[in-house]
Motif scaffolding. Sequence first.
Motif, PDB file in Angstrom:
ATOM      1  N   GLY A 276       0.786  -1.227   0.000  1.00 32.55           N
ATOM      2  CA  GLY A 276       0.000   0.000   0.000  1.00 32.55           C
ATOM      3  C   GLY A 276       0.818   1.277   0.000  1.00 32.55           C
ATOM      4  O   GLY A 276       0.268   2.346   0.257  1.00 32.55           O
ATOM      5  N   TYR A 277       2.107   1.181  -0.287  1.00 32.34           N
ATOM      6  CA  TYR A 277       2.931   2.391  -0.293  1.00 32.34           C
ATOM      7  C   TYR A 277       2.505   3.305  -1.433  1.00 32.34           C
ATOM      8  O   TYR A 277       2.303   2.869  -2.565  1.00 32.34           O
ATOM      9  CB  TYR A 277       4.408   2.031  -0.426  1.00 32.34           C
ATOM     10  N   PRO A 278       2.363   4.616  -1.189  1.00 32.68           N
ATOM     11  CA  PRO A 278       1.841   5.536  -2.209  1.00 32.68           C
ATOM     12  C   PRO A 278       2.858   5.826  -3.309  1.00 32.68           C
ATOM     13  O   PRO A 278       4.062   5.867  -3.066  1.00 32.68           O
ATOM     14  CB  PRO A 278       1.530   6.805  -1.408  1.00 32.68           C
ATOM     15  N   THR A 279       2.353   6.036  -4.526  1.00 33.12           N
ATOM     16  CA  THR A 279       3.166   6.430  -5.665  1.00 33.12           C
ATOM     17  C   THR A 279       3.031   7.944  -5.886  1.00 33.12           C
ATOM     18  O   THR A 279       2.261   8.619  -5.193  1.00 33.12           O
ATOM     19  CB  THR A 279       2.725   5.677  -6.922  1.00 33.12           C
ATOM     20  N   ILE A 280       3.761   8.458  -6.877  1.00 33.61           N
ATOM     21  CA  ILE A 280       3.652   9.883  -7.215  1.00 33.61           C
ATOM     22  C   ILE A 280       2.223  10.218  -7.622  1.00 33.61           C
ATOM     23  O   ILE A 280       1.682  11.267  -7.248  1.00 33.61           O
ATOM     24  CB  ILE A 280       4.633  10.231  -8.349  1.00 33.61           C
ATOM     25  N   HIS A 281       1.593   9.312  -8.378  1.00 31.46           N
ATOM     26  CA  HIS A 281       0.212   9.541  -8.807  1.00 31.46           C
ATOM     27  C   HIS A 281      -0.726   9.604  -7.598  1.00 31.46           C
ATOM     28  O   HIS A 281      -1.610  10.467  -7.540  1.00 31.46           O
ATOM     29  CB  HIS A 281      -0.219   8.431  -9.760  1.00 31.46           C
ATOM     30  N   ASP A 282      -0.535   8.711  -6.639  1.00 32.00           N
ATOM     31  CA  ASP A 282      -1.375   8.705  -5.436  1.00 32.00           C
ATOM     32  C   ASP A 282      -1.209  10.009  -4.644  1.00 32.00           C
ATOM     33  O   ASP A 282      -2.187  10.589  -4.159  1.00 32.00           O
ATOM     34  CB  ASP A 282      -1.032   7.511  -4.549  1.00 32.00           C
ATOM     35  N   ILE A 283       0.031  10.472  -4.508  1.00 28.76           N
ATOM     36  CA  ILE A 283       0.290  11.690  -3.751  1.00 28.76           C
ATOM     37  C   ILE A 283      -0.329  12.899  -4.451  1.00 28.76           C
ATOM     38  O   ILE A 283      -0.915  13.775  -3.814  1.00 28.76           O
ATOM     39  CB  ILE A 283       1.806  11.884  -3.567  1.00 28.76           C
ATOM     40  N   THR A 284      -0.210  12.939  -5.794  1.00 30.94           N
ATOM     41  CA  THR A 284      -0.778  14.054  -6.549  1.00 30.94           C
ATOM     42  C   THR A 284      -2.290  14.110  -6.393  1.00 30.94           C
ATOM     43  O   THR A 284      -2.868  15.183  -6.190  1.00 30.94           O
ATOM     44  CB  THR A 284      -0.411  13.927  -8.036  1.00 30.94           C
ATOM     45  N   GLU A 285      -2.961  12.963  -6.489  1.00 29.48           N
ATOM     46  CA  GLU A 285      -4.412  12.925  -6.311  1.00 29.48           C
ATOM     47  C   GLU A 285      -4.805  13.377  -4.906  1.00 29.48           C
ATOM     48  O   GLU A 285      -5.794  14.095  -4.726  1.00 29.48           O
ATOM     49  CB  GLU A 285      -4.933  11.509  -6.576  1.00 29.48           C
ATOM     50  N   PHE A 286      -4.033  12.967  -3.910  1.00 24.56           N
ATOM     51  CA  PHE A 286      -4.324  13.356  -2.527  1.00 24.56           C
ATOM     52  C   PHE A 286      -4.222  14.870  -2.360  1.00 24.56           C
ATOM     53  O   PHE A 286      -5.083  15.495  -1.716  1.00 24.56           O
ATOM     54  CB  PHE A 286      -3.358  12.642  -1.583  1.00 24.56           C
ATOM     55  N   ILE A 287      -3.190  15.490  -2.940  1.00 28.65           N
ATOM     56  CA  ILE A 287      -3.011  16.939  -2.834  1.00 28.65           C
ATOM     57  C   ILE A 287      -4.171  17.664  -3.510  1.00 28.65           C
ATOM     58  O   ILE A 287      -4.698  18.659  -2.997  1.00 28.65           O
ATOM     59  CB  ILE A 287      -1.671  17.363  -3.443  1.00 28.65           C
ATOM     60  N   GLN A 289      -7.256  16.530  -3.971  1.00 27.11           N
ATOM     61  CA  GLN A 289      -8.470  16.340  -3.176  1.00 27.11           C
ATOM     62  C   GLN A 289      -8.432  17.178  -1.894  1.00 27.11           C
ATOM     63  O   GLN A 289      -9.467  17.629  -1.412  1.00 27.11           O
ATOM     64  CB  GLN A 289      -8.623  14.862  -2.825  1.00 27.11           C
ATOM     65  N   LEU A 290      -7.230  17.415  -1.376  1.00 26.66           N
ATOM     66  CA  LEU A 290      -7.100  18.180  -0.142  1.00 26.66           C
ATOM     67  C   LEU A 290      -7.470  19.640  -0.359  1.00 26.66           C
ATOM     68  O   LEU A 290      -7.980  20.301   0.548  1.00 26.66           O
ATOM     69  CB  LEU A 290      -5.672  18.056   0.386  1.00 26.66           C
ATOM     70  N   GLY A 291      -7.203  20.155  -1.573  1.00 25.47           N
ATOM     71  CA  GLY A 291      -7.610  21.516  -1.901  1.00 25.47           C
ATOM     72  C   GLY A 291      -6.764  22.612  -1.286  1.00 25.47           C
ATOM     73  O   GLY A 291      -7.211  23.750  -1.177  1.00 25.47           O
ATOM     74  N   ILE A 292      -5.528  22.309  -0.896  1.00 29.41           N
ATOM     75  CA  ILE A 292      -4.689  23.335  -0.283  1.00 29.41           C
ATOM     76  C   ILE A 292      -3.912  24.130  -1.327  1.00 29.41           C
ATOM     77  O   ILE A 292      -3.230  25.092  -0.994  1.00 29.41           O
ATOM     78  CB  ILE A 292      -3.690  22.712   0.715  1.00 29.41           C
ATOM     79  N   THR A 293      -4.002  23.741  -2.594  1.00 32.45           N
ATOM     80  CA  THR A 293      -3.302  24.464  -3.669  1.00 32.45           C
ATOM     81  C   THR A 293      -4.327  25.019  -4.645  1.00 32.45           C
ATOM     82  O   THR A 293      -4.185  24.861  -5.855  1.00 32.45           O
ATOM     83  CB  THR A 293      -2.321  23.539  -4.392  1.00 32.45           C
ATOM     84  N   SER A 294      -5.356  25.672  -4.138  1.00 35.62           N
ATOM     85  CA  SER A 294      -6.430  26.163  -4.993  1.00 35.62           C
ATOM     86  C   SER A 294      -5.968  27.276  -5.915  1.00 35.62           C
ATOM     87  O   SER A 294      -6.552  27.488  -6.977  1.00 35.62           O
ATOM     88  CB  SER A 294      -7.596  26.659  -4.121  1.00 35.62           C
ATOM     89  N   ASN A 295      -4.901  28.006  -5.529  1.00 37.29           N
ATOM     90  CA  ASN A 295      -4.425  29.125  -6.346  1.00 37.29           C
ATOM     91  C   ASN A 295      -3.464  28.695  -7.440  1.00 37.29           C
ATOM     92  O   ASN A 295      -3.081  29.507  -8.273  1.00 37.29           O
ATOM     93  CB  ASN A 295      -3.751  30.172  -5.457  1.00 37.29           C
ATOM     94  N   THR A 296      -3.045  27.458  -7.445  1.00 34.19           N
ATOM     95  CA  THR A 296      -2.130  26.962  -8.463  1.00 34.19           C
ATOM     96  C   THR A 296      -2.419  25.494  -8.723  1.00 34.19           C
ATOM     97  O   THR A 296      -3.081  24.833  -7.924  1.00 34.19           O
ATOM     98  CB  THR A 296      -0.668  27.130  -8.018  1.00 34.19           C
ATOM     99  N   THR A 297      -1.946  24.996  -9.838  1.00 33.16           N
ATOM    100  CA  THR A 297      -2.168  23.603 -10.210  1.00 33.16           C
ATOM    101  C   THR A 297      -0.837  22.870 -10.163  1.00 33.16           C
ATOM    102  O   THR A 297       0.122  23.269 -10.822  1.00 33.16           O
ATOM    103  CB  THR A 297      -2.767  23.497 -11.624  1.00 33.16           C
ATOM    104  N   LEU A 298      -0.777  21.823  -9.381  1.00 24.37           N
ATOM    105  CA  LEU A 298       0.434  21.027  -9.253  1.00 24.37           C
ATOM    106  C   LEU A 298       0.279  19.736 -10.034  1.00 24.37           C
ATOM    107  O   LEU A 298      -0.667  18.978  -9.809  1.00 24.37           O
ATOM    108  CB  LEU A 298       0.720  20.723  -7.777  1.00 24.37           C
ATOM    109  N   GLY A 299       1.212  19.498 -10.933  1.00 24.15           N
ATOM    110  CA  GLY A 299       1.218  18.259 -11.686  1.00 24.15           C
ATOM    111  C   GLY A 299       2.102  17.224 -11.017  1.00 24.15           C
ATOM    112  O   GLY A 299       2.700  17.464  -9.955  1.00 24.15           O
TER     113      GLY A 299
END
Length: 428
Positions: A276-287, A289-299
């Motif tokens: 169950g260790y997270p990948t880059i894709h998993d971390i990106t989706e989590f960020i 969904q968290l909505g803490i970067t509403s002013n910018t888009t992180l790929g």
Amino acid sequence: MEEGEAAKVDILKNTLYDTVIQHGSNTRLFTQSDLLDLDIIPHRNLQLLLQVIQALTNDKLLVGVTGGQGGLAWKYRSREDAKKYTSLPDETTMLVYQAIDEAGNDGIWKRTIENRVNISDAVMKVCIKILEQRGYIASMRSVEQPNRKMYIRADLRPSHRATGGPWFTDGQLDGSFIETLEGVVFEFIKGRGAYHQAPGAGSGGATRIPKRGVVTAAPTVTAGTKRSAKEITSDDVTPAATPGRPVAVASPASAAAAKSARKPEMFLPMPAGYKGYPTIHDITEFIHQLGITSNTTLGENDIRQLVEVLIFDGLIEPIKVGKRRGFRALRPTKQSTIPYNIRAKEMQNGIGLHLPHTGVLPPTNGLTEAPCGRCPVFDLCEEGGTVSPSTCVYFMEWLGLEEKKKEGDGVAEVKVEAGSDGKGSAPP
């Protein structure tokens, strides 16, 4: 050119332009042979093709460039962009706008435009004023050259190279945003790669410890049978601390009563075979969904940069899980059990947990725990000197004697002040 021939060129011009759009993007270069192969020009008439190309060039619909082998080639320009060129008052302003247009979203320096078009600063100011009034261009700042005035097409967004990407705000590195995001990413990786052992786990605690990879004893399973990785991954274990989930902390009274009968609160690594260790894709989706970067888009590339920083700092490590590349936190038993968002809020309010933003305590040993191992004035320390072991403030703080000394000094001062005869006699 006769009227009938001019009408013929006009028809072929529109037909050739529409065909070029259908057979490539606005970055593709068309050579003379490529244009003839489109079967628009009758009998592959080269003279007629040159007339059509000249008409398209005059309308700013085709742009002549040098091809890959040094020959002449053309690329098309949209009708909307071509209309901007034809609406400009003179050729000099067109050349200035063309230089800005060709620079793309990286922008171009004012001095570079002057040298390329070969115009004076006064003429340059007039051209820039016309283009800005019509809304064709806009000024910008580049993080690579913050003191240079750059220009870019008004309908383009500056590139990451020019703005520094999401890590820069108004041309300045946003250290606070980076540190906050690193902490959130680290907490997520920790939460997916370690389980939380609550106080009392193993002796009446509520936390369920993940099953091991090998079954030691079971009524229907032979002891020593290895469990599959899927079974381990699907275990319903208590996740590690995640943003927003408070961790229960026992009261001092109950902690003192059960100190000898329970294990401390900590994080422990998952057993071997866990997937169950997270990948880059998993971390990106989590960020996202968290909505803490509403002013910018992180790929994913932006998140990968954060993860690489955490790896470089020795906080996490990559781990191969099948064909996936996941990440897990290092030294789980040395990590804070308080979620990052709560820890950061308490530090802002001055409670002072004295932990780094990742919640990982620095590595220590017997030497670094003692004041001498990390003393900034170690080379100056000697008995009888300005700094000496007998007067070391760091030892007083380390041994917890500093507060006691202050309390003792306070009592002595009270005794002196309490005397009515001026000799410092103690009160009855």
